[in-house]
Motif scaffolding. Structure first.
Motif, PDB file in Angstrom:
ATOM      1  N   GLU A   1       0.751  -1.413  -0.004  1.00 12.61           N
ATOM      2  CA  GLU A   1      -0.042  -0.193  -0.050  1.00 12.61           C
ATOM      3  C   GLU A   1       0.850   1.419   0.087  1.00 12.61           C
ATOM      4  OE1 GLU A   1      -3.814  -1.968   2.743  1.00 12.61           O
ATOM      5  OE2 GLU A   1      -2.483  -0.549   3.475  1.00 12.61           O
ATOM      6  N   LEU A   2       2.170   1.323   0.361  1.00  8.83           N
ATOM      7  CA  LEU A   2       2.920   2.558   0.391  1.00  8.83           C
ATOM      8  C   LEU A   2       3.161   2.798  -0.990  1.00  8.83           C
ATOM      9  CD1 LEU A   2       5.178   1.469   3.715  1.00  8.83           C
ATOM     10  CD2 LEU A   2       3.423   3.277   3.337  1.00  8.83           C
ATOM     11  N   PRO A   3       3.739   4.086  -0.994  1.00  8.24           N
ATOM     12  CA  PRO A   3       4.165   4.618  -2.233  1.00  8.24           C
ATOM     13  C   PRO A   3       5.406   3.868  -2.647  1.00  8.24           C
ATOM     14  CG  PRO A   3       3.816   6.389  -0.900  1.00  8.24           C
ATOM     15  CD  PRO A   3       3.515   5.402  -0.141  1.00  8.24           C
ATOM     16  N   SER A   4       5.402   3.393  -3.782  1.00  5.95           N
ATOM     17  CA  SER A   4       6.646   2.499  -4.489  1.00  5.95           C
ATOM     18  C   SER A   4       8.131   2.877  -4.123  1.00  5.95           C
ATOM     19  CB  SER A   4       6.433   2.014  -5.775  1.00  5.95           C
ATOM     20  OG  SER A   4       6.684   3.207  -6.489  1.00  5.95           O
ATOM     21  N   GLY A   5       8.171   4.138  -4.384  1.00  2.86           N
ATOM     22  CA  GLY A   5       9.678   4.804  -3.843  1.00  2.86           C
ATOM     23  C   GLY A   5      10.201   4.765  -2.512  1.00  2.86           C
ATOM     24  N   GLU A   6       8.933   4.523  -1.516  1.00  2.00           N
ATOM     25  CA  GLU A   6       9.688   4.246  -0.101  1.00  2.00           C
ATOM     26  C   GLU A   6       9.813   2.904   0.047  1.00  2.00           C
ATOM     27  OE1 GLU A   6       6.584   5.610   2.336  1.00  2.00           O
ATOM     28  OE2 GLU A   6       6.658   7.686   1.712  1.00  2.00           O
ATOM     29  N   ILE A   7       9.634   2.059  -0.726  1.00  2.00           N
ATOM     30  CA  ILE A   7      10.031   0.357  -0.401  1.00  2.00           C
ATOM     31  C   ILE A   7      10.527  -0.298  -1.488  1.00  2.00           C
ATOM     32  CG2 ILE A   7       8.132   0.298   1.178  1.00  2.00           C
ATOM     33  CD1 ILE A   7       6.492  -0.978  -1.022  1.00  2.00           C
ATOM     34  N   ASN A   8      10.507   0.261  -2.896  1.00  2.00           N
ATOM     35  CA  ASN A   8      11.082  -0.589  -3.691  1.00  2.00           C
ATOM     36  C   ASN A   8      12.592  -0.986  -3.741  1.00  2.00           C
ATOM     37  OD1 ASN A   8      10.917  -2.067  -6.092  1.00  2.00           O
ATOM     38  ND2 ASN A   8      10.609  -0.497  -7.344  1.00  2.00           N
ATOM     39  N   GLY A   9      12.778  -2.356  -3.822  1.00  2.00           N
ATOM     40  CA  GLY A   9      14.216  -2.762  -3.764  1.00  2.00           C
ATOM     41  C   GLY A   9      14.775  -2.750  -2.213  1.00  2.00           C
ATOM     42  N   LYS A  10      14.069  -2.613  -1.345  1.00  2.00           N
ATOM     43  CA  LYS A  10      14.583  -2.461   0.149  1.00  2.00           C
ATOM     44  C   LYS A  10      14.315  -3.666   0.930  1.00  2.00           C
ATOM     45  CE  LYS A  10      14.351   2.688   0.066  1.00  2.00           C
ATOM     46  NZ  LYS A  10      13.772   3.750   0.721  1.00  2.00           N
ATOM     47  N   VAL A  11      14.951  -3.934   2.136  1.00  2.00           N
ATOM     48  CA  VAL A  11      14.613  -4.880   3.210  1.00  2.00           C
ATOM     49  C   VAL A  11      14.265  -3.972   4.322  1.00  2.00           C
ATOM     50  CG1 VAL A  11      16.064  -6.454   2.318  1.00  2.00           C
ATOM     51  CG2 VAL A  11      17.084  -4.838   3.883  1.00  2.00           C
ATOM     52  N   PHE A  12      13.492  -4.781   5.119  1.00  2.00           N
ATOM     53  CA  PHE A  12      12.760  -3.955   6.422  1.00  2.00           C
ATOM     54  C   PHE A  12      12.972  -5.101   7.545  1.00  2.00           C
ATOM     55  CE2 PHE A  12      11.034  -1.470   3.142  1.00  2.00           C
ATOM     56  CZ  PHE A  12      10.919  -0.341   3.590  1.00  2.00           C
ATOM     57  N   ASN A  13      13.542  -4.938   8.880  1.00  2.00           N
ATOM     58  CA  ASN A  13      13.556  -5.646   9.767  1.00  2.00           C
ATOM     59  C   ASN A  13      12.094  -5.418  10.504  1.00  2.00           C
ATOM     60  OD1 ASN A  13      16.314  -6.181   9.837  1.00  2.00           O
ATOM     61  ND2 ASN A  13      16.931  -4.547  11.561  1.00  2.00           N
ATOM     62  N   VAL A  14      11.547  -6.733  10.859  1.00  2.00           N
ATOM     63  CA  VAL A  14      10.253  -6.680  11.520  1.00  2.00           C
ATOM     64  C   VAL A  14      10.450  -7.493  12.815  1.00  2.00           C
ATOM     65  CG1 VAL A  14       7.813  -7.411  11.210  1.00  2.00           C
ATOM     66  CG2 VAL A  14       9.230  -6.802   9.305  1.00  2.00           C
ATOM     67  N   SER A  15      10.426  -6.483  14.027  1.00  2.00           N
ATOM     68  CA  SER A  15      10.827  -7.163  15.316  1.00  2.00           C
ATOM     69  C   SER A  15      10.195  -6.480  16.255  1.00  2.00           C
ATOM     70  CB  SER A  15      12.400  -7.367  15.534  1.00  2.00           C
ATOM     71  OG  SER A  15      12.363  -8.039  16.777  1.00  2.00           O
ATOM     72  N   ASP A  16       9.810  -6.640  17.611  1.00  2.00           N
ATOM     73  CA  ASP A  16       9.327  -5.979  18.568  1.00  2.00           C
ATOM     74  C   ASP A  16       9.978  -6.079  19.940  1.00  2.00           C
ATOM     75  OD1 ASP A  16       7.589  -4.419  20.007  1.00  2.00           O
ATOM     76  OD2 ASP A  16       5.685  -5.754  19.756  1.00  2.00           O
ATOM     77  N   ILE A  17       9.767  -7.133  20.524  1.00  2.00           N
ATOM     78  CA  ILE A  17      10.398  -6.937  21.730  1.00  2.00           C
ATOM     79  C   ILE A  17      11.339  -8.210  21.936  1.00  2.00           C
ATOM     80  CG2 ILE A  17       8.417  -6.097  23.174  1.00  2.00           C
ATOM     81  CD1 ILE A  17       7.164  -8.826  23.491  1.00  2.00           C
ATOM     82  N   LEU A  18      12.219  -8.141  23.078  1.00  2.00           N
ATOM     83  CA  LEU A  18      13.076  -9.086  23.623  1.00  2.00           C
ATOM     84  C   LEU A  18      12.543  -9.840  24.975  1.00  2.00           C
ATOM     85  CD1 LEU A  18      15.922 -10.495  22.794  1.00  2.00           C
ATOM     86  CD2 LEU A  18      16.988  -8.522  24.377  1.00  2.00           C
ATOM     87  N   VAL A  19      12.303 -11.105  24.824  1.00  2.00           N
ATOM     88  CA  VAL A  19      11.559 -11.610  25.893  1.00  2.00           C
ATOM     89  C   VAL A  19      12.325 -13.010  26.333  1.00  2.00           C
ATOM     90  CG1 VAL A  19       9.253 -12.656  26.902  1.00  2.00           C
ATOM     91  CG2 VAL A  19       9.387 -10.869  25.106  1.00  2.00           C
ATOM     92  N   ASP A  20      12.470 -13.279  27.540  1.00  2.00           N
ATOM     93  CA  ASP A  20      12.874 -14.479  28.186  1.00  2.00           C
ATOM     94  C   ASP A  20      11.975 -15.506  28.689  1.00  2.00           C
ATOM     95  OD1 ASP A  20      12.637 -13.584  30.751  1.00  2.00           O
ATOM     96  OD2 ASP A  20      14.684 -13.844  31.220  1.00  2.00           O
ATOM     97  N   ARG A  21      12.234 -16.654  28.677  1.00  2.00           N
ATOM     98  CA  ARG A  21      11.233 -17.502  29.322  1.00  2.00           C
ATOM     99  C   ARG A  21      10.654 -17.326  30.588  1.00  2.00           C
ATOM    100  NH1 ARG A  21      13.184 -23.368  26.466  1.00  2.00           N
ATOM    101  NH2 ARG A  21      12.324 -22.709  24.576  1.00  2.00           N
ATOM    102  N   HIS A  22      11.443 -16.825  31.582  1.00  2.00           N
ATOM    103  CA  HIS A  22      11.123 -16.315  32.718  1.00  2.00           C
ATOM    104  C   HIS A  22       9.822 -15.360  32.651  1.00  2.00           C
ATOM    105  CE1 HIS A  22      11.525 -15.465  37.251  1.00  2.00           C
ATOM    106  NE2 HIS A  22      11.205 -14.216  36.949  1.00  2.00           N
TER     107      HIS A  22
END
Length: 296
Positions: free
Chosen positions: A220-241
């Protein structure tokens, strides 16, 4: 109505993408080996036979398709890193050659946008304390990470104004796409609730709905903002505790928790590039709500 083909749409991660697209009014076709079971999704979807095989002509799957989201991956059940088993050559052939062939087929069929679900595994071994940005030189140390990186690079080389191409480096995806569906922590939670010992572990996580929204943004974003790019998709660092403490609160289970992890070995992923485009994940509030939803 915009038509989207989602390969691997019946998988644990693909389901989130399909559900998100359906909720936003897209017409979705799931590509895979077998037709999705009735009731797997909240609304009807189409089906197109699709497998990772570079020797097959699968152009028909892309008939009348506007966008392609490639979430399929062929591996041993419940394994990604190490999912090649004793067939590394076949693993590479299916997941790299087969994937690149699908990208080429989509481009030739006139598909407008292509989104590839890659992985944080492309970064591989990095110095302790490294903040993983999209500019961090990748050093994959598994065949899984190597295949994902090479597929990213192949897709980026195809990027054109009429074939907008993006890769998402997604970390561990948690949650269930619909109530009652499987989630990745089922075995872990069952072990804890049964009183079996649980080893301490720390990991980066993102809810599947947040990952799915990132994928939809690429359509959905304008192509110039994303074309040919990579993006990290992450949120939180969580341990099992912390994770099992939330489970303990939700269930009242009295079993002892694993020790907190003090050696922060996993490397944090910087998501400033994606957040700058309007993506905001749910953080720890969403984590807590999700765990409570498993035990209403």
């Amino acid at each position: 109505m915009t038509r989207v083909l989602v390969s691997g749409g019946g998988g644990l991660v693909g389901r989130f993408i399909v559900e998100d697209l359906l909720g936003q009014g897209y017409q979705v076709t799931v590509g895979g080996r077998t037709r999705p079971a009735d009731g797997l999704f909240s609304n009807p979807v189409g089906f197109a036979p699709l497998i990772l095989d570079a020797d097959l002509d699968q152009a028909r799957a892309f008939d009348d398709v506007d966008h392609f989201v490639h979430a399929a991956f062929d591996h041993l059940p419940d394994k990604y890193r190490g999912g090649e088993g004793n067939d590394p050559d076949g693993f590479r052939t299916r997941n790299l050659d087969g994937t690149v062939q699908l990208f080429e087929t989509a481009r030739k069929a006139g598909v407008q946008r292509c989104v590839f679900l890659s992985s944080r595994a492309v970064y591989g071994t990095q110095p302790v304390g490294t903040l993983l940005t999209e500019e961090t030189p990748p050093h994959p140390d598994t065949l899984y990470g190597t295949v994902k990186l090479l597929a990213e690079q192949a897709l980026a080389a195809m990027a054109r104004p009429d074939f907008v191409s993006t890769s998402l480096r997604i970390t561990g995806v948690y949650g269930a796409a619909l109530p009652g569906q499987p989630h990745k922590w089922q075995t872990l939670f069952s072990d804890y609730l049964a009183g079996r010992p649980v080893e301490p572990r720390l990991a980066t996580e993102v809810h599947g709905r947040d990952a799915a929204r990132a994928a939809r943004m690429m359509l959905e974003l304008p192509s110039g903002e994303i074309n040919g790019k990579v993006f990290n998709v992450s949120d939180i660092l969580v341990d099992r505790h912390e994770l099992l403490k939330l489970l303990q609160v939700a269930t009242g289970c009295p079993h002892p928790l694993p020790a907190p992890v003090t050696d922060i070995t996993p490397l944090l992923m910087e998501t400033r590039r994606l957040r700058g485009l309007g993506w905001t994940p749910g953080g720890r509030d969403l984590l807590a709500r999700t765990i409570r939803s498993f035990y209403p």
